[in-house]
Design a protein around this motif. Structure first.
Motif, PDB file in Angstrom:
ATOM      1  N   ILE A   1      -3.301  27.892  15.050  1.00  0.00           N
ATOM      2  CA  ILE A   1      -3.546  28.295  13.550  1.00  0.00           C
ATOM      3  C   ILE A   1      -4.501  29.365  13.221  1.00  0.00           C
ATOM      4  CG2 ILE A   1      -4.483  27.146  11.241  1.00  0.00           C
ATOM      5  CD1 ILE A   1      -3.585  24.602  12.365  1.00  0.00           C
ATOM      6  N   PHE A   2      -5.705  29.313  13.572  1.00  0.00           N
ATOM      7  CA  PHE A   2      -6.854  30.582  13.551  1.00  0.00           C
ATOM      8  C   PHE A   2      -6.406  31.775  13.959  1.00  0.00           C
ATOM      9  CE2 PHE A   2      -8.737  26.727  11.693  1.00  0.00           C
ATOM     10  CZ  PHE A   2      -9.335  26.992  10.837  1.00  0.00           C
ATOM     11  N   TYR A   3      -6.015  31.863  15.105  1.00  0.00           N
ATOM     12  CA  TYR A   3      -5.600  33.000  15.780  1.00  0.00           C
ATOM     13  C   TYR A   3      -4.258  33.692  15.231  1.00  0.00           C
ATOM     14  CZ  TYR A   3      -8.925  32.867  19.693  1.00  0.00           C
ATOM     15  OH  TYR A   3     -10.133  32.832  20.614  1.00  0.00           O
ATOM     16  N   THR A   4      -3.548  32.800  15.020  1.00  0.00           N
ATOM     17  CA  THR A   4      -2.257  33.299  14.208  1.00  0.00           C
ATOM     18  C   THR A   4      -2.589  33.999  12.851  1.00  0.00           C
ATOM     19  OG1 THR A   4      -0.974  31.812  15.347  1.00  0.00           O
ATOM     20  CG2 THR A   4       0.168  32.797  13.568  1.00  0.00           C
ATOM     21  N   LEU A   5      -3.092  33.184  12.022  1.00  0.00           N
ATOM     22  CA  LEU A   5      -3.719  33.676  10.597  1.00  0.00           C
ATOM     23  C   LEU A   5      -4.454  35.040  10.755  1.00  0.00           C
ATOM     24  CD1 LEU A   5      -5.329  30.555   8.736  1.00  0.00           C
ATOM     25  CD2 LEU A   5      -3.240  32.256   7.823  1.00  0.00           C
ATOM     26  N   GLY A   6      -5.262  35.019  11.743  1.00  0.00           N
ATOM     27  CA  GLY A   6      -6.042  36.176  12.127  1.00  0.00           C
ATOM     28  C   GLY A   6      -5.056  37.390  12.374  1.00  0.00           C
ATOM     29  N   LEU A   7      -4.203  37.105  13.336  1.00  0.00           N
ATOM     30  CA  LEU A   7      -3.317  38.080  13.762  1.00  0.00           C
ATOM     31  C   LEU A   7      -2.430  38.620  12.533  1.00  0.00           C
ATOM     32  CD1 LEU A   7      -1.708  39.820  16.053  1.00  0.00           C
ATOM     33  CD2 LEU A   7      -0.265  37.885  16.260  1.00  0.00           C
ATOM     34  N   VAL A   8      -1.841  37.829  11.781  1.00  0.00           N
ATOM     35  CA  VAL A   8      -1.293  38.177  10.506  1.00  0.00           C
ATOM     36  C   VAL A   8      -1.853  39.040   9.594  1.00  0.00           C
ATOM     37  CG1 VAL A   8       0.296  37.400   8.432  1.00  0.00           C
ATOM     38  CG2 VAL A   8       0.533  36.225  10.735  1.00  0.00           C
ATOM     39  N   LEU A   9      -3.205  38.577   9.510  1.00  0.00           N
ATOM     40  CA  LEU A   9      -3.814  39.680   8.341  1.00  0.00           C
ATOM     41  C   LEU A   9      -4.136  40.861   9.072  1.00  0.00           C
ATOM     42  CD1 LEU A   9      -6.793  37.088   7.221  1.00  0.00           C
ATOM     43  CD2 LEU A   9      -4.773  37.971   5.914  1.00  0.00           C
ATOM     44  N   ILE A  10      -4.425  40.823  10.337  1.00  0.00           N
ATOM     45  CA  ILE A  10      -4.722  42.285  10.846  1.00  0.00           C
ATOM     46  C   ILE A  10      -3.470  43.056  10.855  1.00  0.00           C
ATOM     47  CG2 ILE A  10      -5.209  43.267  13.075  1.00  0.00           C
ATOM     48  CD1 ILE A  10      -6.948  41.140  13.898  1.00  0.00           C
ATOM     49  N   LEU A  11      -2.213  42.579  10.883  1.00  0.00           N
ATOM     50  CA  LEU A  11      -0.998  43.382  11.130  1.00  0.00           C
ATOM     51  C   LEU A  11      -0.818  43.907   9.789  1.00  0.00           C
ATOM     52  CD1 LEU A  11       1.419  41.369  13.526  1.00  0.00           C
ATOM     53  CD2 LEU A  11       0.278  43.502  13.957  1.00  0.00           C
ATOM     54  N   SER A  12      -1.306  42.897   8.591  1.00  0.00           N
ATOM     55  CA  SER A  12      -0.685  43.271   7.331  1.00  0.00           C
ATOM     56  C   SER A  12      -1.661  44.696   6.915  1.00  0.00           C
ATOM     57  CB  SER A  12      -1.211  42.202   6.458  1.00  0.00           C
ATOM     58  OG  SER A  12      -2.651  42.007   6.093  1.00  0.00           O
ATOM     59  N   ARG A  13      -2.558  44.962   7.478  1.00  0.00           N
ATOM     60  CA  ARG A  13      -3.525  46.238   6.963  1.00  0.00           C
ATOM     61  C   ARG A  13      -3.742  47.053   7.987  1.00  0.00           C
ATOM     62  NH1 ARG A  13      -1.540  44.842   3.128  1.00  0.00           N
ATOM     63  NH2 ARG A  13      -2.433  44.470   1.066  1.00  0.00           N
ATOM     64  N   LEU A  14      -3.026  47.298   8.843  1.00  0.00           N
ATOM     65  CA  LEU A  14      -3.072  48.330   9.895  1.00  0.00           C
ATOM     66  C   LEU A  14      -2.739  49.749   9.393  1.00  0.00           C
ATOM     67  CD1 LEU A  14      -1.909  47.144  13.390  1.00  0.00           C
ATOM     68  CD2 LEU A  14      -4.343  47.467  12.445  1.00  0.00           C
ATOM     69  N   PRO A  15      -3.520  50.789   9.537  1.00  0.00           N
ATOM     70  CA  PRO A  15      -3.208  52.199   9.286  1.00  0.00           C
ATOM     71  C   PRO A  15      -1.891  52.599  10.175  1.00  0.00           C
ATOM     72  CG  PRO A  15      -5.308  52.059  10.094  1.00  0.00           C
ATOM     73  CD  PRO A  15      -4.891  50.784  10.075  1.00  0.00           C
ATOM     74  N   TRP A  16      -0.860  52.047  10.089  1.00  0.00           N
ATOM     75  CA  TRP A  16       0.257  52.331  10.749  1.00  0.00           C
ATOM     76  C   TRP A  16       0.639  53.718  11.107  1.00  0.00           C
ATOM     77  CZ3 TRP A  16       1.840  48.311  13.888  1.00  0.00           C
ATOM     78  CH2 TRP A  16       1.757  46.909  13.539  1.00  0.00           C
ATOM     79  N   ASN A  17       0.551  54.392   9.765  1.00  0.00           N
ATOM     80  CA  ASN A  17       1.169  55.826  10.041  1.00  0.00           C
ATOM     81  C   ASN A  17       0.222  56.545  10.696  1.00  0.00           C
ATOM     82  OD1 ASN A  17       3.104  55.664   8.130  1.00  0.00           O
ATOM     83  ND2 ASN A  17       2.094  55.847   6.071  1.00  0.00           N
ATOM     84  N   SER A  18      -1.150  56.587  10.600  1.00  0.00           N
ATOM     85  CA  SER A  18      -1.859  57.607  11.303  1.00  0.00           C
ATOM     86  C   SER A  18      -2.197  57.009  12.931  1.00  0.00           C
ATOM     87  CB  SER A  18      -3.346  57.454  10.688  1.00  0.00           C
ATOM     88  OG  SER A  18      -3.982  56.189  10.925  1.00  0.00           O
ATOM     89  N   TRP A  19      -1.975  55.740  13.050  1.00  0.00           N
ATOM     90  CA  TRP A  19      -1.690  55.061  14.431  1.00  0.00           C
ATOM     91  C   TRP A  19      -0.692  55.532  15.372  1.00  0.00           C
ATOM     92  CZ3 TRP A  19      -1.138  49.266  16.102  1.00  0.00           C
ATOM     93  CH2 TRP A  19      -1.567  48.975  17.505  1.00  0.00           C
ATOM     94  N   LEU A  20       0.429  55.478  14.994  1.00  0.00           N
ATOM     95  CA  LEU A  20       1.454  55.729  15.771  1.00  0.00           C
ATOM     96  C   LEU A  20       2.016  57.167  15.652  1.00  0.00           C
ATOM     97  CD1 LEU A  20       3.446  52.381  14.779  1.00  0.00           C
ATOM     98  CD2 LEU A  20       1.905  52.748  16.796  1.00  0.00           C
ATOM     99  N   ASN A  21       1.272  57.993  15.031  1.00  0.00           N
ATOM    100  CA  ASN A  21       1.654  59.459  14.915  1.00  0.00           C
ATOM    101  C   ASN A  21       0.729  60.293  15.992  1.00  0.00           C
ATOM    102  OD1 ASN A  21       3.743  59.409  13.176  1.00  0.00           O
ATOM    103  ND2 ASN A  21       2.620  59.247  11.551  1.00  0.00           N
TER     104      ASN A  21
END
Ligand code: HEM
Ligand code: HEM
Length: 144
Positions: A124-144
């Motif tokens: 429960i807690f690791y999945t919740l944490g993972l979802v939260l992290i994925l929801s607010r990653l700077p995807w644009n700067s990370w993958l470029n």
């Protein structure tokens, strides 16, 4: 030095996210197939916890050395700029909450006596944490 820390934060993110996926998946699998919580499960959850904490520590330092972190508050209209708002506010705040949840999951699993209970807390807690992290990653700067 500062750029090195930002790079470490950027690369360690792959490791932390991969481990979180593995640990959460492992716990869900253990829960649904009613397995024993073995040493292997403990090590997966603990190693994930350690890497996530290191990432938190590095993130906190990056927050004060990166111009996209705390310093960005000084920029006029930064709040209206979604990319700046993400790295100076949303990503740090949400990730700290995510890390609190992951740490709670780790602590709570220790207090559980049953195999099922241990897997459940991690799942429960690791999945919740993972979802939260994925929801607010700077995807644009990370993958470029
Ligand atoms: C900003 C930095 C950090 C903060 C705020 C922080 C905070 C915490 C908190 C609140 C706990 C929970 C203790 C409990 O209730 O059991 C914890 C546990 C833990 N932390 Fe950190 N931590 C940080 C950095 C680190 C680093 C750099 C590492 C590893 C190199 C680390 C490894 C661990 C481990 C292994 C545990 C689990 C201990 C156990 O239950 O056996 N932490 N941390
Ligand atoms: C497990 C938790 C975290 C993960 C997976 C993570 C991941 C990332 C990733 C992938 C980036 C983009 C890097 C790039 O552009 O190459 C980033 C940037 C950033 N992170 Fe985190 N982060 C975490 C926690 C934190 C925390 C707790 C803070 C601050 C309190 C933080 C502060 C920052 C800042 C300020 C940036 C922008 C750095 C820059 O590009 O100049 N992060 N993070």
């Amino acid at each position: 030095m500062n750029q090195t820390l930002i790079n470490v934060h950027s690369y360690l993110a792959y490791v932390a996210l991969a481990l979180l996926v593995v640990a959460a998946f492992n716990a869900i699998l253990g829960l649904t197939s009613k397995k024993f919580f073995t040493d292997k499960d403990l090590r997966i959850s603990l190693f994930t916890m350690i890497v996530c904490h290191i990432q938190l520590l590095v993130g906190l330092i990056v927050y004060f050395v990166s111009e996209k972190g705390f310093q960005a508050f000084a920029i006029e209209g930064a709040m209206k700029n979604s990319e700046l708002r993400l790295t100076m506010l949303e990503h740090p705040l949400v990730n700290i909450i995510a890390l609190v949840l992951i740490t709670m999951g780790w602590s709570k699993h220790k207090k559980e006596e049953s195999n099922n209970g241990k897997f459940k807390k991690i799942a429960i807690f690791y999945t919740l944490g993972l979802v939260l992290i994925l929801s607010r990653l700077p995807w644009n700067s990370w993958l470029n």
